[in-house]
Enzyme design. Structure first.
Site, mmCIF file in Angstrom:
data_model
loop_
_atom_site.group_PDB
_atom_site.id
_atom_site.type_symbol
_atom_site.label_atom_id
_atom_site.label_comp_id
_atom_site.label_asym_id
_atom_site.label_seq_id
_atom_site.Cartn_x
_atom_site.Cartn_y
_atom_site.Cartn_z
ATOM 1 N N ASN A 110 0.850 -1.199 0.000
ATOM 2 C CA ASN A 110 0.000 0.000 0.000
ATOM 3 C C ASN A 110 0.878 1.239 0.000
ATOM 4 O O ASN A 110 1.990 1.223 0.533
ATOM 5 C CB ASN A 110 -0.895 0.006 1.249
ATOM 6 C CG ASN A 110 -1.872 1.170 1.240
ATOM 7 O OD1 ASN A 110 -2.435 1.516 0.201
ATOM 8 N ND2 ASN A 110 -2.075 1.792 2.393
ATOM 9 N N HIS A 112 0.810 5.244 1.181
ATOM 10 C CA HIS A 112 0.041 6.087 2.107
ATOM 11 C C HIS A 112 0.692 7.465 2.196
ATOM 12 O O HIS A 112 1.910 7.571 2.331
ATOM 13 C CB HIS A 112 0.022 5.423 3.489
ATOM 14 C CG HIS A 112 -0.784 6.196 4.491
ATOM 15 N ND1 HIS A 112 -2.160 6.182 4.492
ATOM 16 C CD2 HIS A 112 -0.410 7.034 5.487
ATOM 17 C CE1 HIS A 112 -2.600 6.971 5.466
ATOM 18 N NE2 HIS A 112 -1.553 7.502 6.081
HETATM 19 C C1 GRF Z 1 -2.570 8.547 -3.112
HETATM 20 O O1 GRF Z 1 -2.286 9.818 -2.647
HETATM 21 C C2 GRF Z 1 -2.186 7.500 -2.108
HETATM 22 O O2 GRF Z 1 -1.185 7.907 -1.244
HETATM 23 C C3 GRF Z 1 -3.452 7.253 -1.338
HETATM 24 O O3 GRF Z 1 -4.485 7.448 -2.265
HETATM 25 C C4 GRF Z 1 -4.057 8.343 -3.286
HETATM 26 C C5 GRF Z 1 -4.414 7.710 -4.591
HETATM 27 O O4 GRF Z 1 -4.200 8.568 -5.674
HETATM 28 N N1 GRF Z 1 -3.442 5.929 -0.756
HETATM 29 P P1 GRF Z 1 -4.359 8.035 -7.148
HETATM 30 O O5 GRF Z 1 -5.755 7.414 -7.254
HETATM 31 O O6 GRF Z 1 -3.288 7.028 -7.429
HETATM 32 O O7 GRF Z 1 -4.248 9.252 -8.019
#
Ligand code: GRF
Length: 219
Positions: A110, A112
């Site tokens: 994941n 984050h």
């Molecule tokens: C990212 O900022 C990630 O850190 C978080 O969700 C967001 C997803 O962005 N878990 P995207 O859909 O990849 O543009």
């Protein structure tokens, strides 16, 4: 030909991280293939991104499964059907149960938007600004049954300026994320980074700190 890492990417929204992974694959800097993109949200723009690149996409909506357990089982079955070495959570906004984690133990990543263990959960930018933090960052970690927990694999930080808004931090974070996920996945593809039951290794040494882009930057 060297085996490519098979990725199943789970999204809920925009999919800009998915796009960065696809771009790295298409440019040849990431030796992987996306076997499928799965979204719990039929409206996720990431589904269109998958389509644009000829990648199969599936919708498994949590709304169709009143029991959380059944949603997780449907996801597990779909991912198994797609075939995946690594399950990549990229903006996937559902919490997964322990059966899911067990089904792909040590193979779920994941990303984050915070310097974990600081700011698990949502609204990390706002919380960092409200607390007057001078820096924020991005973490990639192995997924365990606890929310935003699990061993840290990679971390990068950036400064928070006094004038920075939530959108500014989002932008800085995304710019890092889009380098970090492809680079980390390539280190897995090259088996520089190895995740085993007995520990996580980087270049044959136990990983005793999160990697940075300097450790694993793409060519
Ligand atoms: C990212 O900022 C990630 O850190 C978080 O969700 C967001 C997803 O962005 N878990 P995207 O859909 O990849 O543009």
């Amino acid at each position: 030909m060297k085996a490519r890492l098979r990725l199943c990417v789970l999204i809920s929204g925009n999919g800009s991280n998915l796009q960065s992974i696809i771009n790295a694959i298409e440019s040849g800097s990431l030796s992987a293939e996306v076997t499928a993109v799965i979204s719990n949200n039929p409206e996720a723009y990431g589904l269109q991104r998958a389509k644009n690149h000829g990648i199969p996409s599936r919708i498994i909506s949590h709304l169709d499964y009143p029991q959380r357990k059944d949603f997780d089982t449907a996801l597990v079955n779909q991912i198994k059907a797609e075939g995946a070495d690594v399950v990549v959570l990229a903006g996937f906004m559902r919490i997964l149960d322990s059966d899911f984690i067990q089904a792909f133990a040590g193979r779920i990543l994941n990303i984050h938007p915070s310097l974990l263990p600081k700011y698990k959960g949502l609204n990390t930018f706002q919380r960092a600004i409200e607390n007057g933090d001078s820096e924020h960052g991005v973490s990639i970690h192995l997924v365990t049954a606890e929310l935003d927990d699990g061993p840290l694999l990679m971390q990068e930080s950036y400064p928070i300026l006094p004038t920075d808004t939530i959108e500014d931090l989002q932008q800085k974070g995304h710019a890092l994320e889009h380098q970090m996920y492809p680079a980390l996945l390539q280190s897995l593809a090259e088996k520089q980074l190895v995740i085993r039951d007995d520990g996580i290794y980087f270049k044959h040494q136990i990983l005793d700190r999160p990697l940075t882009l300097n450790d694993v930057s793409l060519d």
